[in-house]
Motif scaffolding. Structure first.
Motif, PDB file in Angstrom:
ATOM      1  N   THR A 156     -12.316   4.534   8.894  1.00  0.00           N
ATOM      2  CA  THR A 156     -12.892   3.672   9.920  1.00  0.00           C
ATOM      3  C   THR A 156     -14.037   2.891   9.304  1.00  0.00           C
ATOM      4  N   ALA A 157     -13.954   1.579   9.361  1.00  0.00           N
ATOM      5  CA  ALA A 157     -14.909   0.715   8.661  1.00  0.00           C
ATOM      6  C   ALA A 157     -16.143   0.441   9.515  1.00  0.00           C
ATOM      7  N   LEU A 158     -17.298   0.849   9.024  1.00  0.00           N
ATOM      8  CA  LEU A 158     -18.552   0.478   9.687  1.00  0.00           C
ATOM      9  C   LEU A 158     -19.022  -0.887   9.203  1.00  0.00           C
ATOM     10  N   TYR A 159     -18.480  -1.326   8.061  1.00  0.00           N
ATOM     11  CA  TYR A 159     -18.654  -2.683   7.540  1.00  0.00           C
ATOM     12  C   TYR A 159     -17.287  -3.094   6.995  1.00  0.00           C
ATOM     13  N   GLU A 160     -17.053  -4.377   6.854  1.00  0.00           N
ATOM     14  CA  GLU A 160     -15.735  -4.831   6.397  1.00  0.00           C
ATOM     15  C   GLU A 160     -15.343  -4.116   5.103  1.00  0.00           C
ATOM     16  N   ASP A 161     -14.062  -3.754   5.018  1.00  0.00           N
ATOM     17  CA  ASP A 161     -13.602  -2.902   3.919  1.00  0.00           C
ATOM     18  C   ASP A 161     -12.215  -3.348   3.474  1.00  0.00           C
ATOM     19  N   SER A 162     -12.077  -3.681   2.186  1.00  0.00           N
ATOM     20  CA  SER A 162     -10.780  -4.062   1.615  1.00  0.00           C
ATOM     21  C   SER A 162     -10.457  -3.233   0.380  1.00  0.00           C
ATOM     22  N   CYS A 163     -10.917  -1.988   0.339  1.00  0.00           N
ATOM     23  CA  CYS A 163     -10.786  -1.160  -0.865  1.00  0.00           C
ATOM     24  C   CYS A 163      -9.435  -0.468  -0.995  1.00  0.00           C
ATOM     25  N   LEU A 164      -8.763  -0.195   0.117  1.00  0.00           N
ATOM     26  CA  LEU A 164      -7.569   0.643   0.106  1.00  0.00           C
ATOM     27  C   LEU A 164      -6.307  -0.177  -0.140  1.00  0.00           C
ATOM     28  N   PHE A 165      -5.422   0.372  -0.984  1.00  0.00           N
ATOM     29  CA  PHE A 165      -4.102  -0.198  -1.233  1.00  0.00           C
ATOM     30  C   PHE A 165      -3.059   0.876  -0.932  1.00  0.00           C
ATOM     31  N   VAL A 166      -1.988   0.489  -0.247  1.00  0.00           N
ATOM     32  CA  VAL A 166      -0.919   1.427   0.087  1.00  0.00           C
ATOM     33  C   VAL A 166       0.432   0.801  -0.228  1.00  0.00           C
ATOM     34  N   VAL A 167       1.452   1.646  -0.304  1.00  0.00           N
ATOM     35  CA  VAL A 167       2.831   1.173  -0.408  1.00  0.00           C
ATOM     36  C   VAL A 167       3.525   1.557   0.891  1.00  0.00           C
ATOM     37  N   PRO A 168       3.668   0.641   1.831  1.00  0.00           N
ATOM     38  CA  PRO A 168       4.277   0.969   3.125  1.00  0.00           C
ATOM     39  C   PRO A 168       5.652   1.608   2.973  1.00  0.00           C
ATOM     40  N   GLY A 169       5.892   2.643   3.749  1.00  0.00           N
ATOM     41  CA  GLY A 169       7.175   3.325   3.732  1.00  0.00           C
ATOM     42  C   GLY A 169       7.311   4.399   2.679  1.00  0.00           C
ATOM     43  N   SER A 170       6.355   4.491   1.755  1.00  0.00           N
ATOM     44  CA  SER A 170       6.496   5.438   0.642  1.00  0.00           C
ATOM     45  C   SER A 170       6.225   6.882   1.059  1.00  0.00           C
ATOM     46  N   HIS A 171       5.762   7.087   2.290  1.00  0.00           N
ATOM     47  CA  HIS A 171       5.554   8.454   2.780  1.00  0.00           C
ATOM     48  C   HIS A 171       6.872   9.145   3.104  1.00  0.00           C
ATOM     49  N   ARG A 172       7.960   8.374   3.082  1.00  0.00           N
ATOM     50  CA  ARG A 172       9.266   8.937   3.448  1.00  0.00           C
ATOM     51  C   ARG A 172      10.232   8.980   2.272  1.00  0.00           C
ATOM     52  N   LEU A 173       9.870   8.348   1.165  1.00  0.00           N
ATOM     53  CA  LEU A 173      10.813   8.168   0.067  1.00  0.00           C
ATOM     54  C   LEU A 173      10.205   8.608  -1.264  1.00  0.00           C
ATOM     55  N   PRO A 174      11.013   9.175  -2.144  1.00  0.00           N
ATOM     56  CA  PRO A 174      10.522   9.437  -3.500  1.00  0.00           C
ATOM     57  C   PRO A 174      10.273   8.119  -4.224  1.00  0.00           C
ATOM     58  N   ARG A 175       9.498   8.166  -5.275  1.00  0.00           N
ATOM     59  CA  ARG A 175       9.152   6.958  -6.019  1.00  0.00           C
ATOM     60  C   ARG A 175      10.361   6.378  -6.746  1.00  0.00           C
ATOM     61  N   THR A 176      10.377   5.069  -6.840  1.00  0.00           N
ATOM     62  CA  THR A 176      11.347   4.417  -7.707  1.00  0.00           C
ATOM     63  C   THR A 176      10.911   4.637  -9.153  1.00  0.00           C
ATOM     64  N   PRO A 177      11.775   4.394 -10.127  1.00  0.00           N
ATOM     65  CA  PRO A 177      11.359   4.571 -11.528  1.00  0.00           C
ATOM     66  C   PRO A 177      10.106   3.780 -11.884  1.00  0.00           C
ATOM     67  N   GLN A 178       9.992   2.547 -11.400  1.00  0.00           N
ATOM     68  CA  GLN A 178       8.805   1.757 -11.735  1.00  0.00           C
ATOM     69  C   GLN A 178       7.565   2.308 -11.035  1.00  0.00           C
ATOM     70  N   GLN A 179       7.715   2.725  -9.781  1.00  0.00           N
ATOM     71  CA  GLN A 179       6.587   3.331  -9.076  1.00  0.00           C
ATOM     72  C   GLN A 179       6.159   4.623  -9.749  1.00  0.00           C
ATOM     73  N   ARG A 180       7.120   5.400 -10.212  1.00  0.00           N
ATOM     74  CA  ARG A 180       6.799   6.645 -10.906  1.00  0.00           C
ATOM     75  C   ARG A 180       6.015   6.360 -12.193  1.00  0.00           C
ATOM     76  N   GLU A 181       6.432   5.363 -12.924  1.00  0.00           N
ATOM     77  CA  GLU A 181       5.745   5.009 -14.165  1.00  0.00           C
ATOM     78  C   GLU A 181       4.293   4.631 -13.900  1.00  0.00           C
ATOM     79  N   LEU A 182       4.053   3.902 -12.812  1.00  0.00           N
ATOM     80  CA  LEU A 182       2.716   3.404 -12.510  1.00  0.00           C
ATOM     81  C   LEU A 182       1.840   4.428 -11.798  1.00  0.00           C
ATOM     82  N   SER A 183       2.413   5.560 -11.396  1.00  0.00           N
ATOM     83  CA  SER A 183       1.626   6.567 -10.692  1.00  0.00           C
ATOM     84  C   SER A 183       1.613   7.916 -11.422  1.00  0.00           C
ATOM     85  N   SER A 184       2.090   7.955 -12.650  1.00  0.00           N
ATOM     86  CA  SER A 184       2.108   9.202 -13.410  1.00  0.00           C
ATOM     87  C   SER A 184       0.897   9.355 -14.322  1.00  0.00           C
TER      88      SER A 184
END
Length: 291
Positions: A156-184
């Motif tokens: 919850t932002a008490l001041y404007e906040d643009s720090c967070l990055f997410v991959v929508p839908g990734s909470h339901r799916l395993p990583r793709t090979p490229q996503q795995r490479e970038l998150s290992s």
């Protein structure tokens, strides 16, 4: 639009995150004042429970002078009742009930921290899921992701906040090979937008992003931009002890003290009792509030 709208739940279920406005009601000013006191105390070295630059996960230690987070803002030693009052407020609890699809008597108290900007260093978190190892196989990911719908995390932002990055839908799916490479790797990304499917979350003052903490996510902190963002989670008893490992690693022994319980509303006390019950059940398999 009501914070209990099914539109929000549909987005949360499908995308793994959703931005909800106006959950602070009239609490914004009080929370800003309380937060500034806590941030000042932390930066002055008077509050030991902090997240330090150079460490992404607990234990955070005290070996770096710069902080990117404050732990345990409901701790009675801080004496800031605004945090506990808001954590148990009608607006916030109502939104969480809707998004988790549970009743109030299933909600358990968990963590309430704060995310702040370091003052002298740039800092970033690597791409990760909170309760799935970066080395997990595809089958292990599928198994873990199936369990993690019994809790919710939010900023919850008490001041404007643009720090967070997410991959929508990734909470339901395993990583793709490229996503795995970038998150290992243990290293933060040079550019978060290089991650396939990445989306930068921008919060205006008072907005809250709720997200499944096993969505792929990372964050970038700039020392030059003020950040004071409330960062918390809550669970549902439907999950049993599934969340114990992730929650009880944060040294929550103080939450069993009478002076903490005495400062809570009846709703807060009931939520705390459910956390303690999870702790007792989890103790049978090696977890405790003092881990």
């Amino acid at each position: 639009m009501s914070y209990t709208s099914d539109v929000f739940k549909q987005s949360y279920d499908q995308q793994g995150s959703v931005v909800v406005p106006s959950l602070l009601d009239d609490a914004l000013d009080d929370l800003r004042v309380a937060s500034e006191r806590v941030v000042d105390r932390t930066r002055a070295g008077l509050w030991p429970h902090r997240r330090t630059v150079g460490r992404q996960f607990p234990p955070y230690g005290d070996d770096h002078p710069d902080s990117w987070g404050v732990q345990h803002v409901m701790h009675p030693d801080l004496g800031e009742s605004s945090f506990g009052n808001w954590y148990t407020s009608d607006a916030l609890v109502g939104a969480i009930q809707t998004l988790l699809g549970c009743t109030e008597d299933e909600l358990q108290m968990e963590l309430f921290n704060m995310l702040i900007n370091p003052t002298a260093h740039e800092f970033a978190l690597r791409w990760h899921r909170d309760d799935v190892r970066e080395s997990a196989s595809e089958d292990e990911e599928r198994s873990s992701l199936a369990l993690w719908h019994h809790g919710i995390q939010w900023n919850t932002a008490l001041y404007e906040d643009s720090c967070l990055f997410v991959v929508p839908g990734s909470h339901r799916l395993p990583r793709t090979p490229q996503q795995r490479e970038l998150s290992s790797s243990m290293e933060p990304p040079d550019d978060p937008m290089n991650m396939p499917g990445a989306y930068q979350v921008t919060l205006r003052v008072g907005e809250t992003v709720f997200y499944n903490s096993n969505i792929l996510h990372c964050a970038v902190y700039q020392s030059s931009k003020k950040r004071v963002t409330l960062h918390a989670c809550m669970g549902s008893t439907r999950g049993g002890s599934a969340r114990a490992r992730n929650i009880l690693q944060h040294d929550l022994g103080w939450m069993t003290e009478p002076r903490f319980r005495d400062g809570l509303s009846d709703r807060g006390k009931a939520m705390l009792d459910r956390l303690i019950a999870m702790k007792q059940n989890a103790g049978e398999v090696g977890y405790s509030l003092d881990n």
